[in-house]
Design a protein around this motif. Structure first.
Motif, PDB file in Angstrom:
ATOM      1  N   MET A  65      24.447   5.161  41.461  1.00  0.00           N
ATOM      2  CA  MET A  65      24.080   4.539  40.200  1.00  0.00           C
ATOM      3  C   MET A  65      22.814   3.694  40.353  1.00  0.00           C
ATOM      4  SD  MET A  65      26.483   2.120  37.819  1.00  0.00           S
ATOM      5  CE  MET A  65      26.308   0.721  38.937  1.00  0.00           C
ATOM      6  N   LEU A  66      22.727   2.930  41.444  1.00  0.00           N
ATOM      7  CA  LEU A  66      21.564   2.080  41.668  1.00  0.00           C
ATOM      8  C   LEU A  66      20.318   2.901  41.955  1.00  0.00           C
ATOM      9  CD1 LEU A  66      23.169  -0.780  43.793  1.00  0.00           C
ATOM     10  CD2 LEU A  66      22.365  -0.912  41.442  1.00  0.00           C
ATOM     11  N   ALA A  67      20.472   3.986  42.732  1.00  0.00           N
ATOM     12  CA  ALA A  67      19.326   4.856  42.996  1.00  0.00           C
ATOM     13  C   ALA A  67      18.810   5.463  41.703  1.00  0.00           C
ATOM     14  CB  ALA A  67      19.726   5.945  43.987  1.00  0.00           C
ATOM     15  N   GLY A  68      19.714   5.829  40.811  1.00  0.00           N
ATOM     16  CA  GLY A  68      19.294   6.338  39.511  1.00  0.00           C
ATOM     17  C   GLY A  68      18.575   5.298  38.683  1.00  0.00           C
ATOM     18  N   SER A  69      18.990   4.039  38.828  1.00  0.00           N
ATOM     19  CA  SER A  69      18.343   2.968  38.064  1.00  0.00           C
ATOM     20  C   SER A  69      16.884   2.793  38.466  1.00  0.00           C
ATOM     21  CB  SER A  69      19.103   1.653  38.274  1.00  0.00           C
ATOM     22  OG  SER A  69      20.415   1.753  37.774  1.00  0.00           O
ATOM     23  N   VAL A  70      16.613   2.778  39.769  1.00  0.00           N
ATOM     24  CA  VAL A  70      15.231   2.595  40.218  1.00  0.00           C
ATOM     25  C   VAL A  70      14.389   3.811  39.872  1.00  0.00           C
ATOM     26  CG1 VAL A  70      15.535   3.498  42.566  1.00  0.00           C
ATOM     27  CG2 VAL A  70      13.817   1.746  42.121  1.00  0.00           C
TER      28      VAL A  70
ATOM     29  N   SER B 167      14.727  10.098  34.316  1.00  0.00           N
ATOM     30  CA  SER B 167      15.117  10.741  35.575  1.00  0.00           C
ATOM     31  C   SER B 167      16.317  10.080  36.235  1.00  0.00           C
ATOM     32  CB  SER B 167      13.939  10.707  36.558  1.00  0.00           C
ATOM     33  OG  SER B 167      13.626   9.360  36.920  1.00  0.00           O
ATOM     34  N   GLY B 168      16.710   8.894  35.778  1.00  0.00           N
ATOM     35  CA  GLY B 168      17.765   8.133  36.439  1.00  0.00           C
ATOM     36  C   GLY B 168      19.106   8.841  36.438  1.00  0.00           C
ATOM     37  N   GLU B 169      19.516   9.373  35.271  1.00  0.00           N
ATOM     38  CA  GLU B 169      20.819  10.021  35.173  1.00  0.00           C
ATOM     39  C   GLU B 169      20.871  11.272  36.034  1.00  0.00           C
ATOM     40  OE1 GLU B 169      19.149   8.813  32.711  1.00  0.00           O
ATOM     41  OE2 GLU B 169      20.464   7.258  31.895  1.00  0.00           O
ATOM     42  N   LEU B 170      19.761  12.031  36.063  1.00  0.00           N
ATOM     43  CA  LEU B 170      19.740  13.260  36.854  1.00  0.00           C
ATOM     44  C   LEU B 170      19.881  12.968  38.341  1.00  0.00           C
ATOM     45  CD1 LEU B 170      19.420  16.300  37.008  1.00  0.00           C
ATOM     46  CD2 LEU B 170      16.936  15.994  37.036  1.00  0.00           C
ATOM     47  N   LEU B 171      19.134  11.967  38.834  1.00  0.00           N
ATOM     48  CA  LEU B 171      19.232  11.625  40.254  1.00  0.00           C
ATOM     49  C   LEU B 171      20.617  11.082  40.583  1.00  0.00           C
ATOM     50  CD1 LEU B 171      17.963  11.240  43.028  1.00  0.00           C
ATOM     51  CD2 LEU B 171      17.141   8.995  42.280  1.00  0.00           C
TER      52      LEU B 171
ATOM     53  N   PHE C 240      19.242   2.694  46.671  1.00  0.00           N
ATOM     54  CA  PHE C 240      18.503   3.912  47.017  1.00  0.00           C
ATOM     55  C   PHE C 240      18.500   4.121  48.526  1.00  0.00           C
ATOM     56  CE2 PHE C 240      14.597   6.231  48.029  1.00  0.00           C
ATOM     57  CZ  PHE C 240      14.769   7.352  47.226  1.00  0.00           C
ATOM     58  N   LEU C 241      18.315   3.051  49.289  1.00  0.00           N
ATOM     59  CA  LEU C 241      18.343   3.166  50.753  1.00  0.00           C
ATOM     60  C   LEU C 241      19.719   3.612  51.237  1.00  0.00           C
ATOM     61  CD1 LEU C 241      16.312  -0.035  51.761  1.00  0.00           C
ATOM     62  CD2 LEU C 241      15.546   2.356  51.819  1.00  0.00           C
ATOM     63  N   ALA C 242      20.773   3.089  50.595  1.00  0.00           N
ATOM     64  CA  ALA C 242      22.125   3.496  50.973  1.00  0.00           C
ATOM     65  C   ALA C 242      22.389   4.956  50.616  1.00  0.00           C
ATOM     66  CB  ALA C 242      23.147   2.597  50.284  1.00  0.00           C
ATOM     67  N   ALA C 243      21.768   5.426  49.520  1.00  0.00           N
ATOM     68  CA  ALA C 243      21.992   6.800  49.080  1.00  0.00           C
ATOM     69  C   ALA C 243      21.240   7.813  49.932  1.00  0.00           C
ATOM     70  CB  ALA C 243      21.577   6.952  47.620  1.00  0.00           C
ATOM     71  N   LEU C 244      20.248   7.373  50.704  1.00  0.00           N
ATOM     72  CA  LEU C 244      19.488   8.317  51.525  1.00  0.00           C
ATOM     73  C   LEU C 244      20.386   9.049  52.511  1.00  0.00           C
ATOM     74  CD1 LEU C 244      16.200   6.335  52.293  1.00  0.00           C
ATOM     75  CD2 LEU C 244      16.505   8.289  50.762  1.00  0.00           C
TER      76      LEU C 244
END
Length: 351
Positions: free
Chosen positions: A80-85, A93-97, A321-325
């Motif tokens: 969710m946070l990665a999509g926000s950034v 693009s947030g929802e897709l990511l 985003f870093l955690a999602a990598l």
């Protein structure tokens, strides 16, 4: 070209509106207030926003669990946070990511997760309507003053009669009916059906519908709605904390948070600016005028509060985003099996 223009329009509108709000703003006064801001209340704001973000991830996980998937709260939160950034950088693009990351980590189909996100948006819209109703009941006098001063309807709107409004409503209703009938007729054509079979369009639509109706499969509806209420209540606490963070607004009543929340929420729905830039500044600053603040002071607070909220969101989103990598590097398999998932859904539907 059309797609690029659609992405650039919210950004252009945002900065155009921001330039209009900040014109004539004494920068010395703004900088002086920023220097006097309270680090304590800014920290309180960040902590509350962190709790609010965590609750949003927990609420989304409830919908996904209703669909038969079992992502951890951490993976739902980081996606969710990665999509926000991503949404702050590239509009839309947030929802897709967010859905793509969860597909890679927990095998959640994108169509179903997109449907669950739309359900979230609709639930948030209902919550906003609830708080707007409370604001109207408690702050009706100030809201009427605001509307009369800044939102005077055009003469042609005031001159429209009841009969004309009824005619417009009938015309809109007939247009919608004709469009629905036309689409149904088109869907029956053999060529469209063959194309749908090739693209597995029916499966995608079914997945999207399952995600959209995921709220019906939540194991504890009362807990889901209570979480939603708490999430939006924390938005009011954030605004009240930011009032205390500046000397010029520290004496404002907590009820002012209701007014600002209602106005800025409506603004985010009706004025499509990127990250609410410009629309938030305009509506929040004008709303505070109803509480006796000069327009310049209201603009200073709106600029300060939006900067703090955006910065905190950026920090949280970057960490997510870093955690999602790591989910992008290797695929996780923490979901239930497909037969078990359908068994759970079938059981919940029958009960």
């Amino acid at each position: 070209m059309k797609k690029t223009l659609k992405q650039l329009l919210p950004i252009i509108l945002a900065f155009a509106l921001l330039a209009y709000v900040l014109q004539g703003m004494p920068m010395a006064s703004l900088l002086e207030q920023l220097r006097q801001s309270s680090p304590f209340w800014i920290t309180v704001t960040a902590v509350i926003m962190g709790a609010q973000t965590l609750l949003r991830a927990i609420r989304w996980r409830m919908l996904l669990q209703g669909l038969g998937y079992a992502p951890s709260t951490g993976r739902a939160l980081s996606s969710m946070l990665a999509g926000s950034v991503s949404g702050l950088i590239i509009p839309g693009s947030g929802e897709l990511l967010r859905c793509t990351l969860l597909q890679r980590s927990d095998n959640v189909p994108i169509t179903e997760s997109v449907g669950s996100i739309i359900t979230e948006r609709l639930v948030d819209l209902l919550a906003t309507a609830f708080f707007l109703t409370i604001t109207i009941l408690l702050e009706s006098g100030r809201l009427l003053t605001y509307v009369r001063q800044y939102m005077q309807p055009p003469p042609w709107l005031l001159a429209t009669t009841t009969g004309q409004w009824m005619g417009i409503a009938v015309a809109i209703g007939l247009s919608i009916l004709l469009a629905v009938l036309g689409l149904k007729r088109l869907a029956k054509q053999a060529a469209v059906q063959r194309l749908a079979g090739r693209l597995k369009l029916r499966e995608r639509i079914d997945g999207f519908q399952r995600g959209l109706l995921s709220i019906r499969l939540v194991s504890s509806p009362a807990l889901y709605w209570l979480t939603t209420l708490f999430i939006h209540s924390l938005s009011l606490v954030v605004l009240a904390a930011l009032f205390r963070a500046l000397p010029v607004t520290e004496t404002l009543p907590n009820s002012a948070a209701l007014t600002v929340f209602a106005l800025t929420s409506l603004g985010s729905l009706t004025i499509p600016t990127q990250a609410s830039i410009g629309s938030y500044h305009f509506l929040a600053s004008r709303g505070l005028v109803a509480y006796g603040l000069p327009l310049v002071t209201g603009t200073i607070w709106a600029t300060f509060s939006h900067a703090v909220i955006t910065l905190v969101n950026l920090v949280f989103s970057a960490l997510g985003f870093l955690a999602a990598l790591r989910f992008m590097r290797r695929k996780q398999t923490y979901t239930v099996s497909e037969p078990e998932r359908r068994t759970v859904i079938g059981f919940r539907k029958t009960n």
